[in-house]
Design a protein around this motif. Structure first.
Motif, PDB file in Angstrom:
ATOM      1  N   GLU A  42      -4.757   5.085 -11.419  1.00 44.76           N
ATOM      2  CA  GLU A  42      -5.474   6.338 -10.782  1.00 44.76           C
ATOM      3  C   GLU A  42      -4.576   6.610  -9.469  1.00 44.76           C
ATOM      4  N   GLU A  74     -15.439   9.657 -18.133  1.00 44.43           N
ATOM      5  CA  GLU A  74     -14.201   9.476 -17.613  1.00 44.43           C
ATOM      6  C   GLU A  74     -13.171   9.803 -18.548  1.00 44.43           C
ATOM      7  N   THR A 117     -14.781   5.645  -8.620  1.00 46.67           N
ATOM      8  CA  THR A 117     -15.370   5.130  -9.685  1.00 46.67           C
ATOM      9  C   THR A 117     -14.634   3.887 -10.145  1.00 46.67           C
ATOM     10  N   TYR A 126     -10.504   3.497 -20.582  1.00 50.92           N
ATOM     11  CA  TYR A 126     -11.621   3.965 -20.899  1.00 50.92           C
ATOM     12  C   TYR A 126     -12.023   3.643 -22.474  1.00 50.92           C
ATOM     13  N   HIS A 180     -18.192   5.640 -18.443  1.00 55.91           N
ATOM     14  CA  HIS A 180     -16.680   5.460 -18.817  1.00 55.91           C
ATOM     15  C   HIS A 180     -16.307   6.322 -20.006  1.00 55.91           C
ATOM     16  N   PHE A 211     -18.984  11.115 -14.168  1.00 54.39           N
ATOM     17  CA  PHE A 211     -17.702  10.353 -14.046  1.00 54.39           C
ATOM     18  C   PHE A 211     -17.760  10.060 -12.371  1.00 54.39           C
ATOM     19  N   HIS A 256     -11.682   9.262  -9.797  1.00 48.80           N
ATOM     20  CA  HIS A 256     -11.445   8.226 -10.674  1.00 48.80           C
ATOM     21  C   HIS A 256     -11.331   6.854  -9.786  1.00 48.80           C
ATOM     22  N   ASP A 291      -9.990  15.115  -9.418  1.00 52.07           N
ATOM     23  CA  ASP A 291     -10.718  14.433 -10.493  1.00 52.07           C
ATOM     24  C   ASP A 291     -10.204  12.715 -10.347  1.00 52.07           C
ATOM     25  N   GLU A 292      -8.566  12.758 -10.316  1.00 50.25           N
ATOM     26  CA  GLU A 292      -8.178  11.509 -10.116  1.00 50.25           C
ATOM     27  C   GLU A 292      -8.525  10.965  -9.109  1.00 50.25           C
ATOM     28  N   GLU A 314     -10.165  12.992 -18.918  1.00 49.72           N
ATOM     29  CA  GLU A 314      -9.074  12.593 -19.015  1.00 49.72           C
ATOM     30  C   GLU A 314      -8.524  13.287 -20.155  1.00 49.72           C
TER      31      GLU A 314
END
Length: 266
Positions: free
Chosen positions: A114, A58, A189, A30, A55, A156, A186, A182-183, A62
């Motif tokens: 990811e 994101e 996305t 990112y 981004h 995100f 990602h 969350d991962e 992280e």
């Protein structure tokens, strides 16, 4: 001050150093994307503010994964810090170059990373579920998931409706489940970004998608208000009857014709 690595149980150790290393490297894509997109905008080559916003969100996510692992002592070993910082630096420049040459390839590479994070967290949660439920959640995790900037938290996650995720954070099991989820977001996305670069399917944050839907509803409502009302069948017949001339019966028509004709002279 030397940090102690977080541990639990009699003989098991929660190896958060691996997760801290993973989160340090996971932020680099990112950073790289934002750097290149800023450069594109500086030269006037490409203006995609929505992509930059996603981004940045994101990276913000992280960052808090990294802070959570630091609060558990993930950066307590010097060798982990040394390897993570140097690996992240190399990875950043590789991604910058890759993003210049092929954004879709760079997104696909990030998607693989990811996916690796999803597998790593998922395996760890399955193996340590009961122990994690007995441990408290770090304050930084509670602050982020319960009281943090929920606008960026929603941004995100391009594959879910706006404000649909409000995870709980009661213990360490919840924290790792939240990071695991969350991962997964990602990954979705990154897939959407790859589709955008290859197929032209424009990526939208949940906020933009939500407000665009409201705008379309207002436009649709405005078009409905400007259109003439739709009359029912009996109402249309009534209107037609009022606008048409009266229909005379046969004897009345004869009387009118007789009145309008000139008199016949004998």
């Amino acid at each position: 001050m030397t940090k102690k690595r977080f541990s639990f149980g009699n003989s098991k150790t929660l190896v958060v150093g691996r997760f801290w290393f993973l989160e340090t490297v996971a932020r680099m894509p990112y950073f790289a994307y934002l750097s290149v997109l800023h450069l594109y905008e500086t030269f006037g080559w490409w203006h995609v503010s929505e992509l930059r916003k996603i981004h940045f969100a994101e990276d913000w996510n992280e960052l808090h994964h990294l802070l959570i692992m630091e609060s558990l002592g993930g950066d307590s070993v010097w060798s982990d810090r040394f390897l993570a910082s140097h690996a992240a630096l190399v990875y950043y420049w590789v991604l910058v170059l890759t993003y210049f040459l092929s954004p879709s390839m760079s997104y696909n590479f990030s998607e693989l990373l990811e996916n690796h994070a999803v597998d790593t967290y998922g395996q760890f949660i399955d193996e340590n579920k009961e122990v994690l439920k007995t441990l408290p959640a770090p304050d930084v995790a509670k602050q982020y998931y319960e009281n943090g900037d929920l606008y960026l938290f929603d941004t995100f996650q391009t594959a879910v409706p706006l404000a649909s995720r409000r995870p709980k954070c009661d213990d360490l099991y919840d924290v790792f489940c939240n990071i695991f989820r969350d991962e997964q977001e990602h990954v979705k996305t990154m897939e959407a970004c790859s589709d955008y670069t290859k197929l032209g399917v424009f990526i939208q944050s949940p906020h933009q998608r939500f407000f665009q839907g409201l705008k379309q509803q207002k436009e649709k409502k405005g078009d409905t208000e400007t259109q003439p009302p739709v009359l029912k069948k009996d109402e249309r017949q009534q209107v037609d009857t009022e606008t048409q001339p009266p229909v005379l019966k046969k004897d009345k028509r004869q009387q009118v014709d007789t009145e309008t004709q000139p008199p016949v002279l004998k």
